[in-house]
Write an enzyme that holds these catalytic residues in place. Structure first.
Site, PDB file in Angstrom:
ATOM      1  N   ARG A   9     -24.818  26.958 -37.224  1.00 58.52           N
ATOM      2  CA  ARG A   9     -24.561  25.904 -36.111  1.00 58.52           C
ATOM      3  C   ARG A   9     -24.853  24.416 -36.300  1.00 58.52           C
ATOM      4  NH1 ARG A   9     -25.636  26.151 -30.048  1.00 58.52           N
ATOM      5  NH2 ARG A   9     -27.007  24.313 -29.427  1.00 58.52           N
TER       6      ARG A   9
ATOM      7  N   LEU B  80     -22.630  21.203 -26.981  1.00 58.83           N
ATOM      8  CA  LEU B  80     -23.098  22.773 -27.485  1.00 58.83           C
ATOM      9  C   LEU B  80     -23.863  23.320 -26.353  1.00 58.83           C
ATOM     10  CD1 LEU B  80     -23.278  22.166 -31.340  1.00 58.83           C
ATOM     11  CD2 LEU B  80     -21.923  23.724 -30.106  1.00 58.83           C
ATOM     12  N   SER B  81     -23.658  24.361 -25.829  1.00 59.63           N
ATOM     13  CA  SER B  81     -24.729  25.040 -25.156  1.00 59.63           C
ATOM     14  C   SER B  81     -25.829  25.589 -25.857  1.00 59.63           C
ATOM     15  CB  SER B  81     -23.950  26.266 -24.275  1.00 59.63           C
ATOM     16  OG  SER B  81     -22.856  25.947 -23.460  1.00 59.63           O
ATOM     17  N   ALA B  82     -26.888  26.061 -25.304  1.00 66.58           N
ATOM     18  CA  ALA B  82     -27.862  26.598 -25.886  1.00 66.58           C
ATOM     19  C   ALA B  82     -27.731  27.791 -26.549  1.00 66.58           C
ATOM     20  CB  ALA B  82     -29.025  27.003 -25.177  1.00 66.58           C
TER      21      ALA B  82
END
Length: 357
Positions: free
Chosen positions: A38, A63-65
């Site tokens: 990530r 970016l989402s969690a």
């Protein structure tokens, strides 16, 4: 949105936390998450936040969690050979993980509103193919990205087996999203503050299930042209692979299978990812003493606490000394096999996707 699990020190640490919290539940999804770091999708200077369970945004890049992506990957129920459409594909992080599961005979398309983000996604994809140690361990379905508003997709576009929308969908756009889905397919999208899984069970029948309470920015409404109508956006074509590409896929697959058989015959186990060592938490025992007329609790360390603290200190020193040792570069057996083949150098380069390591 996020913060559902503890922060990790690195990508594997983060995945361990997501597994423990039951956001990652299947081996296929776990392997994809471990293969794509990530942190590689963060801008320089922001990577320290990559392994926290938090969304990240810088300009148009978002970016989402991790817990959201985990639930999405599990809810999509991905299989090799399926077609996938990512509405709001962003950095390409999710699409790249999906590509590791779809394999070389899947379809992996993304549409993103911002042209600078599409360029960023293409750069990250090229970096993964050229530099990642994980690339040669999988058969990959390379994502194809286009610039456009996902609410302007041409009416004659093909349908997909799996679809994810990464922005909040208003109720009046729900049917528009559903039409993009094949019968038997799965659509995952945030609608009315719920991450929702929708399965198309028939031509006009659907089954919906709420997965998780979420908060997403809403889809951007399309702008209109001079005629007062929004321009339509064409998705990438569903092209058939050429013979040269098919040959590369099958040569690499044959060599990979040969390596696996060779290792099994020699009794060499596949290298498992390192397991995170958890610290044991000290439990304090309280005793009480009188101060004036008040009864005050006083913490008291037990002998077991002291031993635990010594064990933790020894473990930290051991980990530090191991970290100071120079790491051996990972062995790429597939590349070694390809480079030993009696073939022209140009063909070897093609078989390795022109990777330098």
């Amino acid at each position: 949105m996020g913060g559902a699990v503890s922060a990790g020190d690195d990508n594997d640490d983060l995945i361990d936390n997501l597994k423990e919290a039951q956001y990652i539940r299947t081996e296929r999804v776990e392997q994809a998450f471990r293969a794509i770091d990530r942190g590689d999708y963060y801008l320089e200077g922001y990577r320290d936040n990559a392994y926290k369970d938090l969304a990240w945004k810088h300009g148009n890049i978002h970016l989402s969690a991790p817990c959201i992506y985990s639930e999405v990957m599990e809810a999509l129920q991905l299989q090799p050979g399926l077609s996938f459409l990512n509405l709001g594909s962003g950095t390409g992080y999710l699409s790249t993980m999906v590509g590791l599961i779809l394999g070389p005979f899947g379809i992996n398309h993304g549409i993103e509103l911002h042209s600078d983000v599409v360029e960023y996604a293409k750069e990250k994809l090229e970096s993964f193919i050229k530099n990642s140690d994980s690339f040669d361990k999988f058969e990959f379905c390379e994502p194809a990205f286009v610039v456009g508003n996902c609410l302007q997709i041409a009416s004659d576009s093909h349908q997909y087996d799996r679809i994810y929308c990464g922005a909040g969908v208003q109720k009046d756009h729900e049917n528009y999203m559903k039409i993009l889905l094949k019968v038997g397919g799965i659509l995952v999208m945030p609608i009315e503050d719920q991450l929702t899984q929708i399965m198309r069970t028939g031509q006009n029948t659907w089954e919906s299930k709420n997965i998780l309470a979420v908060s997403f920015a809403p889809l951007v409404q399309p702008s209109k042209n001079d005629n007062g109508k929004p321009d339509s956006v064409g998705l990438p074509p569903c092209a058939v692979r050429n013979l040269q590409d098919l040959a590369r896929i099958y040569i690499r697959r044959t060599l990979r299978n040969f390596i696996n058989d060779e290792m099994q015959a020699k009794g060499i186990p596949q290298r498992a990812p390192p397991k995170r060592k958890r610290k044991r938490v000290k439990q304090r025992i309280n005793t009480y003493v009188f101060v004036g007329n008040q009864l005050i609790p006083q913490p008291l360390d037990s002998e077991e606490d002291e031993k635990m603290e010594e064990d933790n200190k020894e473990e930290e020193e051991k980990n530090h000394s191991e970290a100071m040792k120079p790491e051996e570069p990972p062995q790429n057996l597939l590349r070694e096999k390809i480079m030993k083949l009696p073939l022209p150098e140009s063909l070897k380069a093609y078989l390795t996707y022109f990777r330098e390591k």
